[in-house]
Scaffold this motif. Structure first.
Motif, short mmCIF file in Angstrom:
data_model
loop_
_atom_site.label_atom_id
_atom_site.label_comp_id
_atom_site.label_asym_id
_atom_site.label_seq_id
_atom_site.Cartn_x
_atom_site.Cartn_y
_atom_site.Cartn_z
N LEU A 51 -9.69 -18.17 7.20
CA LEU A 51 -9.42 -16.95 6.44
C LEU A 51 -8.76 -15.96 7.37
O LEU A 51 -9.22 -15.77 8.51
N ARG A 52 -7.70 -15.30 6.90
CA ARG A 52 -6.95 -14.39 7.77
C ARG A 52 -6.48 -13.18 6.97
O ARG A 52 -5.97 -13.32 5.86
N SER A 53 -6.67 -11.99 7.54
CA SER A 53 -6.25 -10.74 6.90
C SER A 53 -5.27 -10.01 7.79
O SER A 53 -5.55 -9.76 8.98
N TRP A 54 -4.12 -9.64 7.20
CA TRP A 54 -3.03 -8.98 7.92
C TRP A 54 -2.88 -7.52 7.47
O TRP A 54 -3.15 -7.19 6.31
N LEU A 55 -2.35 -6.69 8.37
CA LEU A 55 -1.84 -5.38 8.05
C LEU A 55 -0.41 -5.32 8.58
O LEU A 55 -0.17 -5.53 9.77
N HIS A 56 0.56 -5.06 7.69
CA HIS A 56 1.98 -5.02 8.04
C HIS A 56 2.51 -3.59 7.97
O HIS A 56 2.19 -2.86 7.03
N TYR A 57 3.35 -3.26 8.94
CA TYR A 57 4.01 -1.96 8.94
C TYR A 57 5.51 -2.18 9.14
O TYR A 57 5.93 -2.75 10.16
N TYR A 58 6.31 -1.74 8.18
CA TYR A 58 7.75 -1.90 8.24
C TYR A 58 8.33 -0.67 8.94
O TYR A 58 8.65 0.35 8.31
N LEU A 110 0.82 -1.20 0.00
CA LEU A 110 0.00 0.00 0.00
C LEU A 110 0.86 1.26 0.00
O LEU A 110 0.36 2.35 -0.15
N GLY A 111 2.13 1.09 0.17
CA GLY A 111 3.08 2.19 0.20
C GLY A 111 4.46 1.64 0.50
O GLY A 111 4.68 0.44 0.46
N LYS A 112 5.38 2.53 0.81
CA LYS A 112 6.75 2.09 1.07
C LYS A 112 6.86 1.30 2.36
O LYS A 112 7.72 0.43 2.50
N LYS A 113 5.98 1.57 3.34
CA LYS A 113 6.11 0.93 4.64
C LYS A 113 4.90 0.10 5.05
O LYS A 113 4.91 -0.53 6.11
N VAL A 114 3.86 0.08 4.25
CA VAL A 114 2.62 -0.60 4.63
C VAL A 114 2.24 -1.63 3.58
O VAL A 114 2.35 -1.37 2.37
#
Length: 265
Positions: free
Chosen positions: A83-90, A51-55
């Motif tokens: 079923l599993r949905s993740w949100l990642h933040y670097y 979704l972007g550079k960090k997300v």
């Protein structure tokens, strides 16, 4: 996950580490010959999108089959769908912070000894990379998750998980632009009391040996063996699990670039 490997640099470190872990695994298991064992097969499909550079977001669909106590066939019966949905933040080069919400349909899960028990799961997770990219990746993952079981009443069980994972390149196996890599990991689980999951504080130990292949920047494939040891007052359990995972990274964007679909004219 690509690697620019230096075989001379990692040769002795990688081989010695694998030998020690495998030796520990087999030594550890010799003391649990009286446990009830079951065979399982799990398969998972993952899709990742930036979704972007960090997300980034990730969606997983998985299915688990199990043998049961009187069968050896790991495909004997359908055990679980999820079923599993993740949100990642670097957050930085060393830290990756994540959270997920998931729905599990536990049709026949041996560890909780109940049939058709729906479960909603929330989790927060942090991964610290001791070393990332280059010759190998060594990381520690900490996860706290709430398992909400829905039956006649609602029960919430909190579980803490800590895993160490080592991913390394296998320089002798190459094909085209792809690359083959190995996976060694160990994870421990602790949890609060629960009627569905039992009252023991230490939940289980999971040891993993795997092999992965980067077909391209878009597609990855992993296959692995997991050994799960579950100490229980009524009798210890051990699961031998063969798992497969297919991973799609920015699949839609890749299709657009290669085919020119959806481009403005």
């Amino acid at each position: 996950m690509y690697f620019k490997s230096n075989p001379k640099k990692i040769k002795y470190f990688t081989l010695s580490t694998i030998k020690l872990l495998v030796l520990f695994f087999f030594t550890f298991n010799t003391g649990f010959s009286q446990t009830d064992t079951e065979n399982q097969f799990s398969n998972e499909f993952q899709t990742n999108s930036n979704l972007g550079k960090k997300v980034a977001i990730e969606n997983d669909f998985g299915q688990v089959f199990t043998s049961g106590t009187v069968e050896s066939n790991p495909f004997y019966k359908n055990s679980q769908l999820y079923l599993r949905s993740w949100l990642h933040y670097y957050a930085s080069e060393k830290w990756k912070l994540s959270g997920f919400v998931a729905y599990f349909f536990n049709k026949d899960v041996p560890e909780i000894s109940q049939n058709r028990l729906p479960e909603i799961r929330f989790a927060a997770q942090g991964i610290y990379y001791f070393s990332k990219g280059g010759d190998y990746t060594l990381s520690n993952r900490i996860r706290v998750e709430n398992r909400i079981f829905i039956e006649d009443t609602i029960e919430v069980v909190c579980r803490f998980r800590d895993a160490v994972k080592f991913v390394f390149p296998i320089s002798k196996i190459k094909s085209g632009n792809g690359y083959t890599y190995g996976i060694v990991a160990d994870e421990v689980f602790f949890k609060t009391n629960g009627n569905a999951t039992g009252r023991q504080f230490f939940d289980r130990n999971r040891f993993t040996l795997g092999l992965g292949y980067n077909l391209s920047d878009t597609v990855q494939f992993e296959v692995g063996y997991q050994n799960e040891y579950l100490p229980r007052p009524s009798g210890d359990q051990m699961f031998h699990v063969i798992s497969t995972t297919i991973i799609f990274n920015d699949l839609i964007s890749s299709i657009k670039k290669q085919t020119g679909i959806f481009q403005k004219h």
